[in-house]
Design a protein around this motif. Structure first.
Motif, PDB file in Angstrom:
ATOM      1  N   GLU A 108       0.824  -1.205   0.000  1.00 31.54           N
ATOM      2  CA  GLU A 108       0.000   0.000   0.000  1.00 31.54           C
ATOM      3  C   GLU A 108       0.861   1.259   0.000  1.00 31.54           C
ATOM      4  N   GLN A 109       1.929   1.252   0.760  1.00 27.54           N
ATOM      5  CA  GLN A 109       2.855   2.391   0.766  1.00 27.54           C
ATOM      6  C   GLN A 109       3.410   2.639  -0.633  1.00 27.54           C
ATOM      7  N   LEU A 110       3.811   1.570  -1.294  1.00 28.38           N
ATOM      8  CA  LEU A 110       4.365   1.698  -2.641  1.00 28.38           C
ATOM      9  C   LEU A 110       3.293   2.098  -3.640  1.00 28.38           C
ATOM     10  N   ARG A 111       2.099   1.567  -3.489  1.00 24.36           N
ATOM     11  CA  ARG A 111       1.004   1.945  -4.393  1.00 24.36           C
ATOM     12  C   ARG A 111       0.802   3.454  -4.384  1.00 24.36           C
ATOM     13  N   ARG A 112       0.764   4.024  -3.207  1.00 31.14           N
ATOM     14  CA  ARG A 112       0.527   5.461  -3.078  1.00 31.14           C
ATOM     15  C   ARG A 112       1.661   6.283  -3.687  1.00 31.14           C
ATOM     16  N   SER A 113       2.890   5.846  -3.450  1.00 34.08           N
ATOM     17  CA  SER A 113       4.022   6.628  -3.954  1.00 34.08           C
ATOM     18  C   SER A 113       4.224   6.445  -5.454  1.00 34.08           C
ATOM     19  N   TRP A 114       3.949   5.247  -5.955  1.00 36.69           N
ATOM     20  CA  TRP A 114       4.153   4.989  -7.376  1.00 36.69           C
ATOM     21  C   TRP A 114       3.054   5.575  -8.252  1.00 36.69           C
ATOM     22  N   LEU A 115       1.872   5.713  -7.726  1.00 40.84           N
ATOM     23  CA  LEU A 115       0.715   6.091  -8.549  1.00 40.84           C
ATOM     24  C   LEU A 115       0.926   7.412  -9.284  1.00 40.84           C
ATOM     25  N   THR A 116       1.627   8.337  -8.657  1.00 42.99           N
ATOM     26  CA  THR A 116       1.839   9.654  -9.270  1.00 42.99           C
ATOM     27  C   THR A 116       3.297   9.868  -9.676  1.00 42.99           C
ATOM     28  N   ASP A 117       4.069   8.795  -9.774  1.00 44.92           N
ATOM     29  CA  ASP A 117       5.477   8.924 -10.144  1.00 44.92           C
ATOM     30  C   ASP A 117       5.603   9.427 -11.580  1.00 44.92           C
ATOM     31  N   PRO A 118       6.568  10.309 -11.846  1.00 45.82           N
ATOM     32  CA  PRO A 118       6.729  10.815 -13.218  1.00 45.82           C
ATOM     33  C   PRO A 118       7.204   9.775 -14.224  1.00 45.82           C
ATOM     34  N   ASP A 119       7.803   8.689 -13.739  1.00 41.10           N
ATOM     35  CA  ASP A 119       8.215   7.601 -14.637  1.00 41.10           C
ATOM     36  C   ASP A 119       6.972   6.767 -14.958  1.00 41.10           C
ATOM     37  N   PRO A 120       6.560   6.698 -16.234  1.00 40.89           N
ATOM     38  CA  PRO A 120       5.326   5.989 -16.564  1.00 40.89           C
ATOM     39  C   PRO A 120       5.354   4.500 -16.237  1.00 40.89           C
ATOM     40  N   VAL A 121       6.527   3.868 -16.265  1.00 36.86           N
ATOM     41  CA  VAL A 121       6.625   2.453 -15.903  1.00 36.86           C
ATOM     42  C   VAL A 121       6.351   2.282 -14.415  1.00 36.86           C
ATOM     43  N   VAL A 122       6.935   3.153 -13.603  1.00 38.36           N
ATOM     44  CA  VAL A 122       6.696   3.100 -12.162  1.00 38.36           C
ATOM     45  C   VAL A 122       5.230   3.409 -11.865  1.00 38.36           C
ATOM     46  N   THR A 130      -3.336  -0.575  -7.648  1.00 38.45           N
ATOM     47  CA  THR A 130      -4.647   0.028  -7.418  1.00 38.45           C
ATOM     48  C   THR A 130      -5.759  -0.869  -7.940  1.00 38.45           C
ATOM     49  N   THR A 131      -5.538  -1.475  -9.092  1.00 33.24           N
ATOM     50  CA  THR A 131      -6.518  -2.417  -9.637  1.00 33.24           C
ATOM     51  C   THR A 131      -6.766  -3.563  -8.657  1.00 33.24           C
ATOM     52  N   GLU A 132      -5.693  -4.045  -8.046  1.00 32.77           N
ATOM     53  CA  GLU A 132      -5.805  -5.105  -7.048  1.00 32.77           C
ATOM     54  C   GLU A 132      -6.669  -4.661  -5.874  1.00 32.77           C
ATOM     55  N   ARG A 133      -6.452  -3.444  -5.406  1.00 29.97           N
ATOM     56  CA  ARG A 133      -7.249  -2.930  -4.291  1.00 29.97           C
ATOM     57  C   ARG A 133      -8.694  -2.710  -4.685  1.00 29.97           C
ATOM     58  N   VAL A 134      -8.927  -2.196  -5.884  1.00 30.57           N
ATOM     59  CA  VAL A 134     -10.302  -1.989  -6.366  1.00 30.57           C
ATOM     60  C   VAL A 134     -11.080  -3.293  -6.312  1.00 30.57           C
ATOM     61  N   ALA A 135     -10.417  -4.383  -6.686  1.00 35.42           N
ATOM     62  CA  ALA A 135     -11.076  -5.683  -6.748  1.00 35.42           C
ATOM     63  C   ALA A 135     -11.225  -6.335  -5.385  1.00 35.42           C
ATOM     64  N   LYS A 136     -10.208  -6.191  -4.513  1.00 38.45           N
ATOM     65  CA  LYS A 136     -10.175  -6.999  -3.284  1.00 38.45           C
ATOM     66  C   LYS A 136     -10.326  -6.217  -1.988  1.00 38.45           C
ATOM     67  N   LYS A 137      -9.824  -4.972  -1.960  1.00 40.68           N
ATOM     68  CA  LYS A 137      -9.873  -4.187  -0.723  1.00 40.68           C
ATOM     69  C   LYS A 137     -10.209  -2.731  -1.042  1.00 40.68           C
ATOM     70  N   PRO A 138     -11.418  -2.488  -1.542  1.00 38.95           N
ATOM     71  CA  PRO A 138     -11.749  -1.135  -1.997  1.00 38.95           C
ATOM     72  C   PRO A 138     -12.028  -0.131  -0.886  1.00 38.95           C
ATOM     73  N   ASP A 139     -12.236  -0.604   0.330  1.00 42.91           N
ATOM     74  CA  ASP A 139     -12.552   0.321   1.418  1.00 42.91           C
ATOM     75  C   ASP A 139     -11.450   1.366   1.573  1.00 42.91           C
ATOM     76  N   GLY A 140     -11.867   2.628   1.594  1.00 41.80           N
ATOM     77  CA  GLY A 140     -10.906   3.710   1.741  1.00 41.80           C
ATOM     78  C   GLY A 140     -10.426   4.292   0.427  1.00 41.80           C
ATOM     79  N   HIS A 176     -17.954  -2.515  -9.135  1.00 40.71           N
ATOM     80  CA  HIS A 176     -18.655  -1.483  -8.365  1.00 40.71           C
ATOM     81  C   HIS A 176     -19.800  -0.904  -9.203  1.00 40.71           C
ATOM     82  N   ALA A 177     -20.978  -1.466  -9.007  1.00 39.38           N
ATOM     83  CA  ALA A 177     -22.137  -1.128  -9.838  1.00 39.38           C
ATOM     84  C   ALA A 177     -22.474   0.353  -9.809  1.00 39.38           C
ATOM     85  N   VAL A 178     -22.246   1.003  -8.674  1.00 43.53           N
ATOM     86  CA  VAL A 178     -22.600   2.410  -8.561  1.00 43.53           C
ATOM     87  C   VAL A 178     -21.766   3.286  -9.504  1.00 43.53           C
ATOM     88  N   HIS A 179     -20.598   2.814  -9.878  1.00 49.82           N
ATOM     89  CA  HIS A 179     -19.723   3.575 -10.782  1.00 49.82           C
ATOM     90  C   HIS A 179     -19.705   3.002 -12.198  1.00 49.82           C
TER      91      HIS A 179
END
Length: 220
Positions: A108-122, A130-140, A176-179
């Motif tokens: 989770e720490q890495l997900r947050r830091s990598w999500l906005t990294d300027p390197d597109p691979v990172v 994030t896709t993993e969290r959307v599917a399995k642990k979307p709370d929050g 997530h049906a609502v979205h």
């Protein structure tokens, strides 16, 4: 005890120019069949120290083998970040994220830091987590906010980042049906991967089709 040098020699013996030719089309540079690589890993079982030595060789086949025999918890967040940035090829990057980072307490720490990294691979690795969290642990998770980011940036994103963002878009719509209606509408407006060649029997990566088909399967 099998040594790193012995394994490098074994991997060299398993190399096949035909596999290398195919892999190069996808940006990879290993010449060993992945099934054969898994057979070697099954024999070795888990060996954290050997995994570190194999990773340090910078050989892609050796690094793939390292990811199969390591312990995800053996690496701290800084090491995993450095490994991703040094991984060079798509297959090594994918296996690192899916086989190691996702099982790490630092995911989770890495997900947050990598999500906005300027390197597109990172950044693509951040979206994969994030896709993993959307599917399995979307709370929050701010799913509406993620859709905002996808809507604003996916169209012009580099290929690997675009693919990862599109996967998150589809996963939000599927789980997530609502979205769901908004996710489909974003996909229809951006038309990302709309014309992607899809083999018979496979699901198109075009988000509106992907979402609709997967939801339909769930409701069968």
């Amino acid at each position: 005890m099998t040594t790193t040098d012995e394994l490098l020699a074994e991997l060299a013996g398993l190399a096949d120019p035909r596999f290398l030719e195919v892999n190069r089309r996808h940006g990879d540079d290993h010449a060993v069949n992945l099934g054969a690589l898994r057979t070697v890993a099954k024999r070795l079982k888990t060996q954290p120290d050997l995994a570190r030595e194999l990773w340090a060789t910078d050989d892609s086949a050796a690094r793939l083998l390292a990811l199969l025999i390591c312990k995800p918890r053996q690496f701290d967040a800084g090491e995993l970040d450095a490994m991703l940035r040094a991984s060079r090829t798509p297959k090594v990057q994918d296996w690192l994220v899916n086989y190691v980072v996702k099982k790490s307490p630092h995911a989770e720490q890495l997900r947050r830091s990598w999500l906005t990294d300027p390197d597109p691979v990172v950044a693509s690795a951040g979206w994969a987590l994030t896709t993993e969290r959307v599917a399995k642990k979307p709370d929050g998770l701010d799913l509406a906010g993620l859709l905002d980011v996808i809507e604003a940036g996916m169209k012009d994103a580099p290929d690997r980042l675009q693919w990862a963002m599109n996967h998150t878009l589809a996963q939000i719509g599927i789980t997530h049906a609502v979205h769901r209606d908004r996710a489909i509408a974003i996909g229809e407006r951006l038309e990302v991967l709309k014309d992607y060649p899809t083999p018979p029997g496979c699901t198109s990566p075009y988000a509106p089709i992907w979402i609709t088909e997967m939801v339909g399967r769930r409701n069968d």
